[in-house]
Write a protein that holds these residues in place. Sequence first.
Motif, PDB file in Angstrom:
ATOM      1  N   GLU A  75       0.833  -1.217   0.000  1.00 35.45           N
ATOM      2  CA  GLU A  75       0.000   0.000   0.000  1.00 35.45           C
ATOM      3  C   GLU A  75       0.860   1.256   0.000  1.00 35.45           C
ATOM      4  OE1 GLU A  75      -3.072  -0.073  -0.560  1.00 35.45           O
ATOM      5  OE2 GLU A  75      -3.825  -2.019   0.082  1.00 35.45           O
ATOM      6  N   GLY A  76       2.201   1.080  -0.013  1.00 37.83           N
ATOM      7  CA  GLY A  76       3.077   2.240  -0.174  1.00 37.83           C
ATOM      8  C   GLY A  76       3.795   2.729   1.057  1.00 37.83           C
ATOM      9  N   ALA A  77       3.776   1.952   2.152  1.00 37.18           N
ATOM     10  CA  ALA A  77       4.434   2.388   3.393  1.00 37.18           C
ATOM     11  C   ALA A  77       5.850   1.825   3.515  1.00 37.18           C
ATOM     12  CB  ALA A  77       3.610   1.944   4.600  1.00 37.18           C
ATOM     13  N   ASP A  78       6.703   2.563   4.218  1.00 39.66           N
ATOM     14  CA  ASP A  78       7.983   2.027   4.688  1.00 39.66           C
ATOM     15  C   ASP A  78       7.672   1.249   5.964  1.00 39.66           C
ATOM     16  OD1 ASP A  78       9.321   3.372   2.654  1.00 39.66           O
ATOM     17  OD2 ASP A  78       9.634   5.158   3.901  1.00 39.66           O
ATOM     18  N   VAL A  79       8.362   0.120   6.171  1.00 35.33           N
ATOM     19  CA  VAL A  79       7.956  -0.760   7.278  1.00 35.33           C
ATOM     20  C   VAL A  79       9.156  -1.280   8.073  1.00 35.33           C
ATOM     21  CG1 VAL A  79       6.570  -2.771   7.942  1.00 35.33           C
ATOM     22  CG2 VAL A  79       6.036  -1.569   5.813  1.00 35.33           C
ATOM     23  N   ALA A  80       9.093  -1.115   9.396  1.00 34.78           N
ATOM     24  CA  ALA A  80      10.053  -1.729  10.322  1.00 34.78           C
ATOM     25  C   ALA A  80       9.380  -2.940  10.955  1.00 34.78           C
ATOM     26  CB  ALA A  80      10.443  -0.728  11.410  1.00 34.78           C
ATOM     27  N   ILE A  81      10.121  -4.035  11.069  1.00 38.92           N
ATOM     28  CA  ILE A  81       9.565  -5.221  11.741  1.00 38.92           C
ATOM     29  C   ILE A  81      10.462  -5.617  12.908  1.00 38.92           C
ATOM     30  CG2 ILE A  81       8.318  -6.106   9.723  1.00 38.92           C
ATOM     31  CD1 ILE A  81      10.615  -8.207   9.412  1.00 38.92           C
ATOM     32  N   SER A  82       9.824  -5.927  14.037  1.00 36.96           N
ATOM     33  CA  SER A  82      10.586  -6.454  15.182  1.00 36.96           C
ATOM     34  C   SER A  82      10.277  -7.942  15.326  1.00 36.96           C
ATOM     35  CB  SER A  82      10.226  -5.677  16.452  1.00 36.96           C
ATOM     36  OG  SER A  82       9.403  -6.416  17.309  1.00 36.96           O
TER      37      SER A  82
END
Length: 297
Positions: A75-82
Motif C-alpha cells: 500500500e506504499g508504506a515504509d515498514v520496520a519489523i521487530s
Amino acid sequence: MADRLTLQDPREQYPKPPFPKQPQPVPGLAAKMDPEPDHGETSYKGAGKLTGRKALVTGGDSGIGRAAAIAYAREGADVAISYLPSEEKDAAEVIALIEAEGRKALALPGDITDEAWCRALVEKTVSDLGGLDILVINAGRQQYREAIDEVSTEDFDRTMKTNLYAMHWIAQAAVPHLPAGASVITTASIQAYDPSAILLDYATTKAGIVAYTKALAKQLIEKGVRANVVAPGPFWTALQSSGGQPQEAVSKFGEQSDFGRPGQPVEIAPVYVLLASQEGSYLTGEVYGVTGGSGDA
Ligand code: NAD
Ligand code: MG
C-alpha cells in the motif's frame, strides 16, 4: 490459487484440517509450516492506501504481523519489523518483500521482554524511517498448560512481559512521535472474551490488551491519533504449532469455525490496512473480530 479478488466460496479458498502434526520449538518459523501459510506474498494487491506512511509492526516476521507488513508495503508504506533473533530466516523474507515494493525496510531483532530494547526499537524506527505514523503492537507469547498448577511463575511472567508490559513500553515510547492522523493497532484475540481452559495466562493478557487499547484510544484522540484492537480467531501461524496448542489441536486447527478451516494471515491483513489508513478516519476504541464466524468481539 485463484486471485483473492475473484468471487468464490470462502470455505474452499484455503486448506482445511486435518493438518500434519508439526511441533516446533518456540517461537517457530513460518517457513517450516505445512501447509505454508498465505501471508500475501503473491496474493495481496495494494492500492496506494498508505503511500508515504511509516509503520512499525512487532512480530512482523511471521503470521498476522507478516501479513500486515507485506500489505503495508504494497500500500506504499515504509515498514520496520521487530522479531526474535532466532526468527532471522522468516524476517529476511519479509524484508526482501518490502524492499521489492521499492519501500524502505528496517529489521529489528531483539527480545521485547526487555524494557530498554522496547524503547530502543521505537527510537530506531523513528530515526531510520524518519518518523512513525502506524504502530502495530502484535508480538505475542502463547504456551498452553493443561492445569493451573502447571502455569509456573516464569511462564506467567514471560507471558505478561511479552503481551502486556512490552505493549506499554512500546506505546509509551511511540506516543510522543505520533502525528495527528496516526494509528495504533493492537492484536488481542477471541481469547479475551471466550478463554480456553489451557490458556489461563494468555487469555488474561488478551483481555488486558482490549482494556488498555480502549483506554489509550480515549487519551490519543486528544492528539488526533486513533487506536483500535484486532481480535482474531484461529489463524494458521507458527504460534500454534510451537506450543500454543497441543499437537492434536494443531491437526484439527480451525475445524470449529463456521468455515471449517483456519484463517490464513492474508485474510486479516485488510483489517490492519483499514485501521491504519485515513479511510478509517472515524474508527477509534473499536475491537474488530475476525473469528471465522463465532461472532465474539
Ligand atoms: P507468530 O508466531 O507468527 O507471531 C508472533 C510473533 O511474536 C513472533 O513471530 C515473534 O516475532 C514475536 N515475539 C514473541 N515473543 C517475542 C519476544 N519475547 N520478543 C520479540 N518478539 C517476540 O504468530 P501469530 O499468530 O501471527 O501471532 C501474532 C499475534 O496474533 C499474537 O499477539 C497472537 O496472540 C495473536 N493471535 C493469534 C491467533 C492465531 O490463531 N494465530 C489468534 C488470536 C490472536
Ligand atoms: Mg515468528
